[in-house]
Write a protein that holds these residues in place. Structure first.
Motif, short mmCIF file in Angstrom:
data_model
loop_
_atom_site.label_atom_id
_atom_site.label_comp_id
_atom_site.label_asym_id
_atom_site.label_seq_id
_atom_site.Cartn_x
_atom_site.Cartn_y
_atom_site.Cartn_z
N GLN A 2 0.83 -1.20 0.00
CA GLN A 2 0.00 0.00 0.00
C GLN A 2 0.87 1.25 0.00
N HIS A 3 1.94 1.22 0.80
CA HIS A 3 2.83 2.38 0.87
C HIS A 3 3.59 2.57 -0.45
N LEU A 4 4.17 1.48 -0.95
CA LEU A 4 4.99 1.58 -2.15
C LEU A 4 4.20 2.07 -3.35
N PHE A 5 2.99 1.55 -3.51
CA PHE A 5 2.22 1.81 -4.74
C PHE A 5 1.17 2.91 -4.60
N LEU A 6 0.93 3.41 -3.38
CA LEU A 6 -0.14 4.41 -3.26
C LEU A 6 0.16 5.56 -2.31
N ALA A 8 3.09 6.44 -0.63
CA ALA A 8 4.39 7.12 -0.67
C ALA A 8 4.26 8.43 -1.45
N PRO A 9 5.04 9.46 -1.07
CA PRO A 9 4.91 10.78 -1.72
C PRO A 9 4.98 10.73 -3.24
N ILE A 10 5.94 9.99 -3.81
CA ILE A 10 6.07 9.96 -5.26
C ILE A 10 4.87 9.23 -5.89
N ALA A 11 4.36 8.19 -5.18
CA ALA A 11 3.19 7.47 -5.70
C ALA A 11 1.97 8.38 -5.67
N ARG A 65 10.96 2.02 -10.47
CA ARG A 65 11.66 3.10 -9.76
C ARG A 65 12.18 2.59 -8.42
N ARG A 66 11.36 1.79 -7.75
CA ARG A 66 11.79 1.23 -6.47
C ARG A 66 13.04 0.38 -6.65
N ASN A 67 13.06 -0.47 -7.67
CA ASN A 67 14.21 -1.32 -7.93
C ASN A 67 15.43 -0.52 -8.34
N ALA A 68 15.18 0.55 -9.13
CA ALA A 68 16.30 1.39 -9.56
C ALA A 68 16.98 2.07 -8.37
N ARG A 69 16.17 2.56 -7.44
CA ARG A 69 16.74 3.24 -6.27
C ARG A 69 17.44 2.24 -5.34
N ASP A 75 17.44 5.61 -13.59
CA ASP A 75 16.46 6.42 -12.87
C ASP A 75 15.46 7.03 -13.85
N TRP A 76 14.59 7.89 -13.30
CA TRP A 76 13.51 8.45 -14.11
C TRP A 76 14.03 9.31 -15.25
N MET A 77 15.11 10.05 -15.00
CA MET A 77 15.63 10.92 -16.06
C MET A 77 16.15 10.09 -17.23
N GLU A 78 16.77 8.95 -16.93
CA GLU A 78 17.23 8.08 -18.00
C GLU A 78 16.05 7.51 -18.79
#
Length: 223
Positions: A2-6, A8-11, A65-69, A75-78
Motif C-alpha cells: 500500500q505504501h509503495l504503490f499508493l 508514498a509521496p512519489i506514488a 523506480r523502487r528497484n532502480a533506487r 532512474d527516471w531521467m534516463e
C-alpha cells in the motif's frame, strides 16, 4: 505494498497527476479500490481501454523506480531520455483477398463490440472460386464481448456450411486468438467452451483450413 504503490509521496504525486485528468479521486481509498475505479470509469470504447491500462502502467513504473533506487539501476531521467529519442519501427503490408481453389469456398467471419462488453454483432460471408458471394449474414447479439462476437460469427458460418453441404472450406478470421483456440493451441474461456466445441465438431466433419488474416472482410481487395 500500500505504501509503495499508493501512499508514498512519489506514488501520491503520480496518481494525482493522472487521476485529476480522468476525474478520479484517490483520497481515502485502498489500492484495489483505486484500480477498480479506473476500470469502471465510463467512456467510449477507446477511452475505456486507456483507462484500464493506465493503473498497470503506473504500478509498473513505480516498481521499476523502487528497484532502480534500491539496486542502482536507471532512474527516471534516463527513462525520460530514452522515451524522448525513441522512434518506433513501422511495418505495413498490403492485404488482398484471394480466391479459393475450384471445389472450395472461402468463409470470412468477423465480430464487433461497442464497449467490450457492450452491444455486439457478428457477420460472415461465403464466396466461391470466382469470388462471387454465395451468402452473407450479419446480426446483432445484444450485450457481449469482442471474443463472444467473433466466436458467434464462426459458429453461424459453420452451421450454414453444414446445412448447405459445403465440405471444403477456407475459414478466415482476423482474430488470432480465436484461430489458436480452434486449433487447440490456446485454452478456451470457460464461458465459451460449449460454442467452441460445437465449432470443432462441425469442422471435424469437413475439410477446413483455418487462417488468420489482417484487415476486415468488408474492406478487403480481391485478386
Amino acid at each position: 505494498m500500500q505504501h509503495l504503490f499508493l501512499t508514498a509521496p512519489i506514488a501520491q504525486k503520480l496518481w494525482k497527476h493522472f487521476a485529476s485528468c480522468a476525474g478520479i479521486s484517490i483520497e481515502g481509498v485502498q489500492l484495489q479500490q483505486l484500480i477498480t475505479s479506473w476500470w469502471d470509469r465510463p467512456g467510449h470504447c477507446k477511452e475505456k481501454q486507456i483507462l484500464k491500462a493506465i493503473p498497470a502502467i503506473i504500478l509498473w513504473e513505480l516498481w521499476k523506480r523502487r528497484n532502480a533506487r534500491k539496486y542502482g539501476k536507471e532512474d527516471w531521467m534516463e527513462i525520460l531520455t530514452t522515451l524522448s529519442i525513441y522512434k518506433p519501427t513501422l511495418y505495413y503490408r498490403i492485404v488482398y483477398w484471394e480466391k479459393p481453389a475450384v471445389g472450395w469456398v472461402k468463409c470470412n467471419t468477423d465480430g464487433a463490440c461497442r464497449g467490450n462488453p457492450g452491444q455486439s454483432s457478428y457477420g460472415f460471408s461465403i464466396r466461391d472460386n470466382r469470388g462471387d458471394i454465395i451468402y452473407a449474414e450479419a446480426q446483432t447479439i445484444g450485450d457481449a464481448t469482442n471474443m463472444e462476437a467473433e466466436i458467434m460469427g464462426v459458429l453461424k458460418a459453420m452451421q450454414f456450411c453444414d446445412t448447405h453441404k459445403f465440405q471444403k472450406i477456407i475459414l478466415e478470421t482476423d482474430s488470432l486468438t480465436l484461430k489458436h483456440m480452434l486449433l487447440k493451441q490456446w485454452r478456451v474461456p470457460w464461458s465459451q467452451v460449449e460454442n467452441i466445441e460445437d465449432i470443432k465438431r462441425n469442422i471435424s466433419r469437413k475439410q477446413v483450413q483455418i487462417r488468420h488474416i489482417f484487415g476486415k472482410l468488408i474492406s478487403s481487395q480481391t485478386i
